[in-house]
Design an enzyme around this catalytic site. Sequence first.
Site, PDB file in Angstrom:
ATOM      1  CG  ASP A   1      58.135   5.798  71.754  1.00 52.43           C
ATOM      2  OD1 ASP A   1      58.947   5.190  71.030  1.00 52.43           O
ATOM      3  OD2 ASP A   1      56.902   5.583  71.749  1.00 52.43           O
TER       4      ASP A   1
ATOM      5  CD  GLU B   1      51.933  -0.816  68.019  1.00 54.00           C
ATOM      6  OE1 GLU B   1      52.975  -0.161  68.197  1.00 54.00           O
ATOM      7  OE2 GLU B   1      50.790  -0.370  68.230  1.00 54.00           O
TER       8      GLU B   1
HETATM    9  O1  KIV Z   1      54.025   4.661  72.404  1.00 56.68           O
HETATM   10  C1  KIV Z   1      53.844   3.531  72.876  1.00 56.68           C
HETATM   11  O2  KIV Z   1      53.221   3.359  73.929  1.00 56.68           O
HETATM   12  C2  KIV Z   1      54.417   2.414  72.144  1.00 56.68           C
HETATM   13  C3  KIV Z   1      53.892   1.055  72.472  1.00 56.68           C
HETATM   14  C4  KIV Z   1      52.555   0.918  71.868  1.00 56.68           C
HETATM   15  C5  KIV Z   1      54.825   0.012  72.062  1.00 56.68           C
HETATM   16  O3  KIV Z   1      55.227   2.589  71.304  1.00 56.68           O
END
Ligand code: KIV
Length: 263
Positions: free
Chosen positions: A83, A181
């Site tokens: 991410d 989401e």
């Molecule tokens: O940061 C995370 O865990 C996410 C999920 C909620 C999709 O982006």
Amino acid sequence: MTKKLTITTIKKLKNERNITMITAYDALFAKLFENTADIILVGDSLNMSFGGKSDTLSITLEQMIYHTQAVSQGARDTFIICDMPFGSYITKERALDSALKVFQETSADAIKIEGGADKAEIVQYLVDNGIAVCGHIGLLPQSVRAEGGYKVKGKDEESSASLIEDALAIEKAGAFCIVVEGVKAPVATQIAQSVSVPVVGIGAGNGVDGQVLVFSDMLGFFEDFTPKFVKKYLDGAALVRNAVRNYKKEVESGEFPDEIHTY
Ligand code: KIV
């Protein structure tokens, strides 16, 4: 051992079976998810469940890289998405610098960025430069302060239409997969039907192409709050507390260590 997925095989799954994605933040848990989860997401949610912060915004690129390295060590045969933290992709140049750092310093197979049509140019730039991108639309945790809370999306026609536009824009820009989401289920289903890449939902019902859950939520370790969409598959917190209580009891009574745990 199951074969590690690629962006090509992930895309093909859309018409074959649902995709199982789970978050992990370290090698220990990643190893437990290897050979079961299709995709491991090193989510910036780690700032909350692991770091104890109230939102995801303060995590740094360096911290995401550290955790992605750990997850890669534990799950070498699983497709891993890192991410991108808040602020690390505000321009396309900044996004590419950040993504290159992730790709050069970790074994991540892809990165994820939050945003719809407004981020399409950035997605396209990353993809053109060899970075596999997973989109993330709907409720965007990195916008929590700007929006004054976590708000479910797709509650009216205008918001639903703009979510579909977001998904189409991200797909056109080259994203291989889209996380949706906190979106009303019928709208999420419509999104999944509108694009040819897999749509992985979280709080988006079961009409999409797969599901993602934060591991510490679904294993019951995170107790601060439980969103409606989280199903607890384990009461991890109770198991841990009970085990530590037993340990303390045996230490205090002198029962531990016994003969078999002594050199
Ligand atoms: O940061 C995370 O865990 C996410 C999920 C909620 C999709 O982006």
